[in-house]
Scaffold this motif. Structure first.
Motif: not given
Length: 745
Positions: A229-237
């Motif tokens: 799953p592509h999971q990472v902090a919302k602010e980077i997205i």
């Protein structure tokens, strides 16, 4: 003196201390960084959009290879990378998930194929690994193993990571050395797996520095990025979201222009037509564009985030004065993945179990993408962009599946900083190159087992000579009966439609010396050359255990499941046990089953989880809520089917149960206390193909909760045991289940 002399006293005796393995003078440290499912064009220094300054800086101190190739899949490339041999030759011709019973398809690296860690150990190296392993059959990843295929049994001194093909980035399935462990913190506390892996990498190197500072080390850093799953902090997205508003067609054009400008592909290279099933971006409805844009932003953000962790490791090397003495390789295990399908997923666990993600639902969850209750993957149109300017994807033997970035830096051994290398190379060539750097031969025996010869060829000569001839003349490819062969600058390749006759496959022919990305098929113009190359492919296939060709999914999946699980329908989990990976947990898919937790409830009541399998994206949990009622939550892809008892659980010793009766595509769930019915529910949402990628725990729910409580929600009474009994009515769609297994690779 080779042996001690033993007399009656020490005066009559002479001790002997064998010489320890000794590295040659100047032997470098070695850092191999292996990305997962990252395409040829994704790094900034290969034309990508995401910020990868750490990788770009490594390239600026070293070399970028444009003709580097892998094996088209995760397990297979890892097996080849670790051993210096072709993947079929070492028994990992396909997924580690399957053991087909044929020599080339056991899903586990043969003992006759020593790993680079085993080879380096004999020359004084200490070997460390963090991240994804995935060259052990998944049914051997439970706490009882067997452990002989785990990293510590294959030459590594320390290990911290996950054994499966993928894992949740916020609640991973972690192993430290030979023991399953919980993540050190949670999403709410700021946890992310890639950061944790970098922390552990730095810790291992710091402890190495403290203990044996003059001994060289090998670190294999294999994060899960950028596999789903592509999971990472919302602010980077959020930072990347606007970048992809113009869609995949414009993005692909932009990347090719940049690649030509920086010399990664030749001037005049043209894009092939869109891959099959990829629509023109302009033809997509606006809402589909919006979701696809956000899913691509999550992928790019995950790559950016991982680059930041690489920077931390490199900064540590520089701060400790080790950077100049460290050979660094950064590569990907295959091309970008087509497993997101035409539209991608916000939470793939729902569709895997028959719950359709409507466009409206996906739009409503845009801000959730990348978070702990999503299992996101991007549409294959964006995977096409990642593989620019190549055809097709991971799983395929065209360039998009097997041609990948390779960045090499070694300040004391490479002086052509920022140079490009265009020679053909293959992942099996990495180990021979490393041994060549150390000026040592591969061992004849490892652990008393005679060794297969290495099949890769060193490309060390290219470190100093851009025009060096490495001697690499031929390399075959095969994956799920897709086939290909490189021979003296030419490539023949066949795309195989699963289920069709092998003899019906159409072979294509390309001159890679003038056709970088397999655009101009010369099969009709050069039939004799093509026939000769096809014949050579069959010879290579026979020599390297590729045969028999096998494109089956349903049959292989069913055979493997029957052989591993047999007729077992009864499980007992006693208090005190640890975590159980999903592949060795009860298989409750597409069947009726019963769960009974035996517990003692103190006066005043108890609360907490009795048994939980899965995480926030999918799973089931049987627990006592804050009001003392028994609850079962059937979480299918984030849809919660909850049943709650009509009375509190009484004090004393009790049997707390849930029964699911499945018939005609529907399920009736019944809660029981001491066998008495206390609640029921009906649903059509059940585990058809997948319970979860996360495993099972009793007495608590680890860091990503299946239900609405906060993890770990440990049980406050006394849990004695949990018993799971499954009916023999399982009606599993093995074809679809095999496809789900493939998607996790």
């Amino acid at each position: 003196m080779t042996d001690a002399v033993i007399g009656r006293t020490t005066a009559e005796s002479s001790p002997h201390w064998p010489d320890p393995p000794c590295p040659r003078d100047g032997a470098p440290n070695i850092l191999v960084v292996l990305f997962d499912d990252v395409g040829f064009s994704d790094f900034g220094c290969y034309g990508g959009d995401a910020a990868t300054p750490a990788i770009d800086a490594i390239a600026a101190r070293g070399l970028r290879y444009t003709g580097f190739h892998t094996t088209a899949m995760c397990s297979t490339t890892r097996a080849s990378l670790l051993t210096g041999r072709n993947h079929h030759s070492v028994g990992v011709g396909c997924l580690a998930n399957f053991d087909s019973g044929f020599p080339g398809y056991r899903g586990k690296i043969a003992r006759s194929a020593g790993t680079v860690a085993e080879m380096l150990r004999a020359h004084g190296y200490r070997n460390y690994m963090t991240g994804k392993w995935h060259v052990t059959p998944l049914y051997e990843t439970g706490p009882t193993g067997p452990l002989d295929g785990w990293p510590l049994a294959r030459g590594f001194d320390r290990y911290y990571g996950f054994l499966d093909a993928e894992t949740d980035q916020y609640a991973p399935e972690l192993v430290r050395d030979n023991t399953h462990v919980a993540a050190p913190s949670t999403f709410a506390e700021g946890y992310h797996l890639t950061e944790d892996l970098a922390d552990e990498s730095i810790r291992m190197l710091a402890e190495h520095r403290a203990g044996v500072p003059d001994t060289p080390w090998f670190l294999y850093f294999a994060p899960g990025a950028c596999h789903a799953p592509h999971q990472v902090a919302k602010e980077i997205i959020d930072e990347y979201d606007p970048m992809f508003a113009d869609g995949w067609d414009t993005a692909r054009d932009r990347r090719l222009e940049r690649q030509i400008e920086i010399g990664v592909v030749p001037s005049g290279t043209e894009l092939p037509e869109r891959n099959p099933w990829v629509k023109p971006w302009a033809e997509l409805p606006a809402d589909e564009q919006r979701v696809g844009q956000r899913l691509q932003a999550a992928y790019a953000a995950m790559l950016d985030h991982t680059d930041r962790q690489i920077a931390r490791i490199v900064d540590f090397l520089e701060e400790t004065g080790q950077l100049d003495d460290t050979l660094i390789m950064v590569l990907s295990d295959n091309g970008a993945s087509q497993e997101g399908g035409p539209k991608g997923f916000v939470n793939a666990m729902g569709p895997y179990n028959g719950i359709h993600e409507s466009t409206g639902d996906r739009v409503a969850r845009l801000d959730d993408i990348g978070g702990p209750d999503t299992h996101s993957n991007f549409p294959l149109g964006w995977a096409m962009v990642a593989n620019t300017p190549l055809k097709r994807y991971k799983q395929n033997t065209h360039g998009g599946g097997v041609r990948d970035p390779l960045v090499v830096s070694w300040p004391r051994g490479i002086t052509d900083h920022g140079g490009l290398r265009h020679q053909f190379a293959h992942v099996s060539d990495v180990v021979p190159t490393l041994l060549d750097v150390l000026e040592v031969d591969p061992p004849d025996s490892v652990g008393g087992v005679n060794q297969q010869p290495l099949e890769g060829m060193s490309f060390l000569s290219t470190f100093s000579d851009a025009a060096a001839d490495t001697g690499k003349r031929a390399q075959y490819f095969e994956m799920f009966s897709h086939r290909g062969i490189y021979l003296d600058g030419w490539k023949a390749v066949a795309f195989h439609e699963r289920g069709s006759a092998i003899d019906d496959d159409v072979w294509e022919l390309y001159d890679l010396t003038s056709d970088f990305n397999e655009n101009y098929d010369l099969a009709e113009a050069e039939p004799e050359r093509l026939d000769a190359m096809i014949d050579e492919w069959w010879r290579e296939a026979e020599a390297h255990q590729v045969l028999p060709l096998d494109d089956r999914f349903a049959e292989r999946f069913a055979e493997n499941a029957a052989r591993v699980h047999g007729d077992r329908t009864h499980y007992e989990f006693w208090a005190g046990m640890g975590h159980l990976p999903t592949d060795v947990a009860p298989d409750v898919r597409s069947r009726s089953y019963r769960i009974v937790a035996e517990a003692e409830i103190p006066e005043g009541g108890a609360r907490g989880v009795l048994v939980a399998h899965g995480d926030a994206t999918s799973g089931y949990s049987l627990f006592i809520d804050g009001d003392g009622h028994l609850v079962h939550d059937l979480n299918i892809g984030g849809s919660h089917q909850v049943v709650r008892s009509d009375r509190p659980v009484p004090a004393g010793r009790v049997d707390l149960g849930f029964r699911l009766d499945r018939a005609d595509g529907a399920g009736i769930g019944t809660l029981t206390i001491d066998g008495e019915r206390v609640g029921s529910m009906e649903t059509t949402d059940m585990f058809h193909l997948m319970v979860s990628f996360s495993g099972l725990d009793i007495g608590l729910d680890r860091s990503s909760p299946v239900s609405y409580y906060q993890a770990p929600n440990a049980f406050t009474g006394r849990l004695i045991r949990v018993v799971v009994d499954m009916d023999l009515d399982q009606d599993l769609d093995h074809e679809a289940a095999g496809q789900v297994e493939l998607s996790r690779e």
